[in-house]
Scaffold this motif. Structure first.
Motif, mmCIF file in Angstrom:
data_model
loop_
_atom_site.group_PDB
_atom_site.id
_atom_site.type_symbol
_atom_site.label_atom_id
_atom_site.label_comp_id
_atom_site.label_asym_id
_atom_site.label_seq_id
_atom_site.Cartn_x
_atom_site.Cartn_y
_atom_site.Cartn_z
ATOM 1 N N SER A 125 0.828 -1.208 0.000
ATOM 2 C CA SER A 125 0.000 0.000 0.000
ATOM 3 C C SER A 125 0.864 1.261 0.000
ATOM 4 C CB SER A 125 -0.916 -0.011 1.225
ATOM 5 O OG SER A 125 -1.740 1.129 1.242
ATOM 6 N N ILE A 126 1.959 1.241 0.742
ATOM 7 C CA ILE A 126 2.873 2.390 0.772
ATOM 8 C C ILE A 126 3.428 2.649 -0.626
ATOM 9 C CG2 ILE A 126 5.112 3.196 1.620
ATOM 10 C CD1 ILE A 126 4.503 1.610 4.232
ATOM 11 N N THR A 183 -7.794 13.106 -3.442
ATOM 12 C CA THR A 183 -8.578 12.883 -4.657
ATOM 13 C C THR A 183 -8.913 11.404 -4.844
ATOM 14 O OG1 THR A 183 -6.555 12.688 -5.983
ATOM 15 C CG2 THR A 183 -7.578 14.881 -5.804
ATOM 16 N N HIS A 184 -7.981 10.532 -4.503
ATOM 17 C CA HIS A 184 -8.164 9.099 -4.700
ATOM 18 C C HIS A 184 -7.801 8.378 -3.404
ATOM 19 C CE1 HIS A 184 -7.552 10.870 -8.699
ATOM 20 N NE2 HIS A 184 -8.440 9.971 -9.103
ATOM 21 N N SER A 185 -8.824 7.869 -2.743
ATOM 22 C CA SER A 185 -8.666 7.189 -1.460
ATOM 23 C C SER A 185 -8.548 5.692 -1.726
ATOM 24 C CB SER A 185 -9.869 7.498 -0.557
ATOM 25 O OG SER A 185 -9.710 6.915 0.715
ATOM 26 N N ILE A 186 -7.323 5.209 -1.799
ATOM 27 C CA ILE A 186 -7.062 3.828 -2.217
ATOM 28 C C ILE A 186 -6.984 2.929 -0.984
ATOM 29 C CG2 ILE A 186 -5.489 2.341 -3.502
ATOM 30 C CD1 ILE A 186 -4.518 4.919 -4.956
ATOM 31 N N CYS A 187 -7.788 1.882 -0.974
ATOM 32 C CA CYS A 187 -7.822 0.984 0.183
ATOM 33 C C CYS A 187 -7.973 -0.449 -0.300
ATOM 34 C CB CYS A 187 -8.955 1.361 1.125
ATOM 35 S SG CYS A 187 -10.581 1.349 0.341
ATOM 36 N N LEU A 247 -9.513 -4.436 -0.534
ATOM 37 C CA LEU A 247 -10.782 -4.910 -1.055
ATOM 38 C C LEU A 247 -11.855 -5.128 0.009
ATOM 39 C CD1 LEU A 247 -11.685 -5.519 -3.943
ATOM 40 C CD2 LEU A 247 -11.132 -7.924 -3.553
ATOM 41 N N GLU A 248 -11.449 -5.372 1.262
ATOM 42 C CA GLU A 248 -12.454 -5.603 2.293
ATOM 43 C C GLU A 248 -13.299 -4.358 2.573
ATOM 44 O OE1 GLU A 248 -8.501 -5.320 4.693
ATOM 45 O OE2 GLU A 248 -9.158 -5.944 2.710
ATOM 46 N N PHE A 249 -12.855 -3.203 2.079
ATOM 47 C CA PHE A 249 -13.619 -1.967 2.268
ATOM 48 C C PHE A 249 -14.565 -1.670 1.096
ATOM 49 C CE2 PHE A 249 -9.983 -1.351 5.087
ATOM 50 C CZ PHE A 249 -10.631 -0.944 6.252
ATOM 51 N N GLU A 250 -14.639 -2.578 0.137
ATOM 52 C CA GLU A 250 -15.500 -2.335 -1.015
ATOM 53 C C GLU A 250 -16.961 -2.171 -0.595
ATOM 54 O OE1 GLU A 250 -15.970 -4.061 -5.536
ATOM 55 O OE2 GLU A 250 -15.559 -5.490 -3.917
ATOM 56 N N ASP A 251 -17.424 -3.018 0.322
ATOM 57 C CA ASP A 251 -18.809 -2.923 0.792
ATOM 58 C C ASP A 251 -19.035 -1.698 1.678
ATOM 59 O OD1 ASP A 251 -19.526 -5.174 -0.567
ATOM 60 O OD2 ASP A 251 -19.273 -6.538 1.134
ATOM 61 N N HIS A 252 -17.947 -1.044 2.109
ATOM 62 C CA HIS A 252 -18.073 0.158 2.930
ATOM 63 C C HIS A 252 -18.132 1.425 2.072
ATOM 64 C CE1 HIS A 252 -16.757 -1.861 6.834
ATOM 65 N NE2 HIS A 252 -16.583 -2.794 5.923
ATOM 66 N N ARG A 253 -17.840 1.280 0.781
ATOM 67 C CA ARG A 253 -17.797 2.459 -0.080
ATOM 68 C C ARG A 253 -19.128 3.217 -0.141
ATOM 69 N NH1 ARG A 253 -17.719 1.565 -6.031
ATOM 70 N NH2 ARG A 253 -16.243 -0.098 -5.495
ATOM 71 N N ASN A 305 -14.631 19.031 -0.900
ATOM 72 C CA ASN A 305 -13.813 18.077 -1.651
ATOM 73 C C ASN A 305 -14.490 16.710 -1.598
ATOM 74 O OD1 ASN A 305 -11.534 19.847 -2.241
ATOM 75 N ND2 ASN A 305 -11.141 19.782 -0.038
ATOM 76 N N ARG A 306 -14.503 16.031 -2.739
ATOM 77 C CA ARG A 306 -15.209 14.749 -2.808
ATOM 78 C C ARG A 306 -14.250 13.661 -3.301
ATOM 79 N NH1 ARG A 306 -20.886 15.058 -2.614
ATOM 80 N NH2 ARG A 306 -21.558 17.171 -2.095
ATOM 81 N N PRO A 307 -13.518 13.078 -2.367
ATOM 82 C CA PRO A 307 -12.574 12.019 -2.748
ATOM 83 C C PRO A 307 -13.295 10.779 -3.251
ATOM 84 C CG PRO A 307 -12.761 12.204 -0.357
ATOM 85 C CD PRO A 307 -13.513 13.361 -0.929
ATOM 86 N N GLN A 308 -12.595 10.019 -4.054
ATOM 87 C CA GLN A 308 -13.144 8.790 -4.622
ATOM 88 C C GLN A 308 -12.440 7.595 -3.993
ATOM 89 O OE1 GLN A 308 -12.554 8.472 -8.834
ATOM 90 N NE2 GLN A 308 -13.546 6.472 -9.002
ATOM 91 N N GLN A 309 -13.201 6.681 -3.413
ATOM 92 C CA GLN A 309 -12.606 5.475 -2.838
ATOM 93 C C GLN A 309 -12.441 4.424 -3.926
ATOM 94 O OE1 GLN A 309 -13.882 3.891 1.072
ATOM 95 N NE2 GLN A 309 -14.178 1.931 0.035
ATOM 96 N N ILE A 310 -11.241 3.825 -3.973
ATOM 97 C CA ILE A 310 -10.928 2.775 -4.939
ATOM 98 C C ILE A 310 -10.318 1.605 -4.170
ATOM 99 C CG2 ILE A 310 -9.699 2.188 -7.060
ATOM 100 C CD1 ILE A 310 -9.407 5.212 -7.569
#
Length: 563
Positions: free
Chosen positions: A49-50, A228-232, A234-240, A254-259
């Motif tokens: 992730s880093i 701008t892009h909140s990268i996390c 896969l277990e957070f997909e259902d939390h999006r 500001n409206r970040p996008q979770q990916i």
């Protein structure tokens, strides 16, 4: 932002970013963040992730923040904050002046919660944890609304302020979002936003007795920082949907996008901070930086390099579906890196004494040997040779099997960069029958590099001069999880059930060449025929240096790719 030129292979995340830039979304900015929770040390999965977050920001000439999501003071410590900073920097990345904490925004996060209450989108609930689970429903059945769901705005504001002021017991009340108890996504069934928790925070002390949930604090923190892009993972997909609901409900500027991308799973490795903490707390390993641990600090202590870890993260790529990577691939990356970097050295791990009877007593030769044949510019060094030397016990066999090309009675071998020797006599302990010494002769015409002999032998042994050798401890590591075992998932049995009881072997009577007395932790060494090693700075003493084996010489992953 970073001094590391990490190349990120094209992946679906970059495709999303490219489309955003094409459409001038977010004013064509790319701003990512790495948001660890300071409740343990980072592991190899966090390294992925880093590299992804900092690497993407670097690729697009954007920015990447380091932000500690410190919303659960019962499990967070300053020690973890410091270790995370050290790990990120060691991997080669820098957040410049953009290090933040979720606790920086506690006042704003609370004010946003008040705003939700005022807008009729949050309420104080008195259900117990057990009742809340029962009301929540199942994946196939809708939930049931809380009897406290329709409290008035005024009552909710009063109760929520009372929660903040410490008027209620821990766990007696929570603040919940008012969304949809019949939603097929259980994360939208009135999730908890705040809970009462009297625990001293590592930064704010006892200022607060209520703390926001991660799912609530995280999107707000992202928006406040202009991510701008909140990268996390896969277990957070259902939390999006909850992430997006909060951003919209609060009308964030500001409206970040979770990916989401697939987390890293590696065979024979424990990849859960909860389970790693269990290993530490129960004394099954020697702390978070135990060289058997998959933590970044453990890999660093073992001798892994940041270049090898970044290379590993690059090779495995970024995927949308979960999979498991063979640990042999990680080992291949460190071998490939160290093959060119590591200085060669001779170390005898299980010594067997050899007396060369026809070599002059008291004579010492200084023999020249290359530091790294892969890098001639590293030059050469001299090593002492004398009448008494040590070789590996496994390099002698009294009754040799077929094709045993090492030392045996009447059999001749070459000593690396020295002479041919032949075994003439085997000396054994009279009581135990154990071999304690070999008597050999040498051929002075066979000195390595002299060109005086055309004879050849099949076996070449490493050795050290008994008179000049330095005693050392060497630690050989096997996989922490038993061979063939993969990490169990949350809620199943603990990984400690599959811990390999033979994951570390300590050899305390090793003999190493004298140059290694000046070994430094920054350098890596290839102990000839034994693998790659580094000095353990934590346990080494001037009297007894300790070396950790980084990895053996055999590369199973590379061979499997060719077959």
């Amino acid at each position: 932002m970073t001094t590391t030129n990490t190349v990120i292979s094209s992946n679906f995340i970059q495709n999303i970013i490219n489309e955003d830039l094409k459409n001038n979304k977010n004013n064509s900015r790319v701003h990512t963040r790495f948001p660890p929770e300071p409740n343990g040390y980072l592991h190899i999965g966090h390294a992925k992730s880093i590299c992804l977050n900092f690497g993407i920001a670097n690729e697009y000439k954007g920015q990447c923040n380091l932000r500690f999501d410190d919303t659960n003071p019962s499990r967070e410590e300053t020690e973890y904050v410091e270790s995370i900073q050290e790990d990120v920097k060691w991997l080669g990345f820098d957040w410049d002046d953009r290090m933040f904490y979720a606790s920086d925004y506690f006042e704003q996060i609370y004010d946003y919660a008040v705003q939700l209450v005022k807008n009729g989108k949050a309420y104080v609930c008195d259900l117990t944890a057990q009742q809340m689970r029962e009301y929540r429903g199942t994946l196939t059945e809708p939930g049931t609304e809380s009897p406290y769901r329709n409290r008035s705005v005024e009552e909710n504001l009063e109760l929520f302020e009372g929660m903040k002021n410490g008027q209620f017991a821990d766990g007696s009340r929570v603040l919940r979002a008012k969304i949809d108890m019949s939603s097929p996504n259980v994360n939208l069934r009135d999730p908890i936003l705040y809970r009462i928790m009297r625990a001293e925070h590592h930064r704010t002390g006892n200022t607060w007795c209520i703390y926001p949930m991660y799912d609530y604090a995280h999107p707000i923190s992202d928006a406040l920082e202009g991510i701008t892009h909140s990268i996390c993972t896969l277990e957070f997909e259902d939390h999006r949907p909850l992430y997006d609901w909060l951003i919209n409900a609060l009308d964030m500027e500001n409206r970040p996008q979770q990916i989401e991308f697939a987390r890293l799973n590696v065979t024979n490795m424990v990849m859960s901070k909860r389970k790693l903490r269990l290993l530490v707390e129960e004394g099954l390993v020697d702390g978070w930086d135990d060289p058997r641990m998959p933590t970044i600090s453990g890999l660093r202590r073992r001798g892994y390099t940041p270049e090898a870890i970044r290379d590993f993260c690059e090779r495995i790529g970024i995927a949308k579906s979960n999979s498991t990577v063979d640990i042999a691939m990680l080992e291949h990356c460190i071998r490939e890196d160290l093959n060119t970097k590591a200085l060669r050295a001779m170390a005898v791990l299980r010594p067997l004494k050899v007396v060369i009877e026809n070599y002059p007593e008291g004579q010492v030769e200084q023999l020249e040997i290359e530091n790294n044949p892969e890098q001639p510019e590293t030059g050469t060094r001299t090593i002492p040779f004398s009448r008494e030397i040590y070789i590996e016990q496994e390099d002698f066999m009294e009754n040799p099997i077929k094709k045993f090309f090492r030392l045996a009675p009447g059999q001749e071998v070459r000593l690396k960069s020295a002479y041919f020797i032949k075994c003439e006599q085997v000396i054994k302990d009279e009581q135990t029958g154990e071999i304690i010494e070999l008597r050999c002769t040498y051929d002075p015409e066979t000195k390595s590099g002299s060109g005086t002999s055309t004879r050849k032998v099949k076996g070449t042994l490493h050795w050290v001069s008994a008179t000049h050798a330095v005693k050392a401890e060497v630690r050989l590591y096997d996989y922490l999880l038993l061979e063939g075992e993969q990490e169990v998932q949350e809620g199943e049995k603990d990984s400690k059930d599959d811990i390999n009881p033979n994951s570390m072997e300590k050899l305390t009577s090793c003999m190493i060449e004298p140059s290694l007395a000046n070994a430094t932790p920054e350098k890596r060494y290839q102990f000839l025929r034994n693998g790659y090693f580094c000095l353990d700075v934590k346990d080494s003493t001037p009297e007894l240096p300790v070396f950790n084996r980084v990895v053996g010489l055999r590369d199973s992953w590379s061979k499997s790719q060719k077959s």
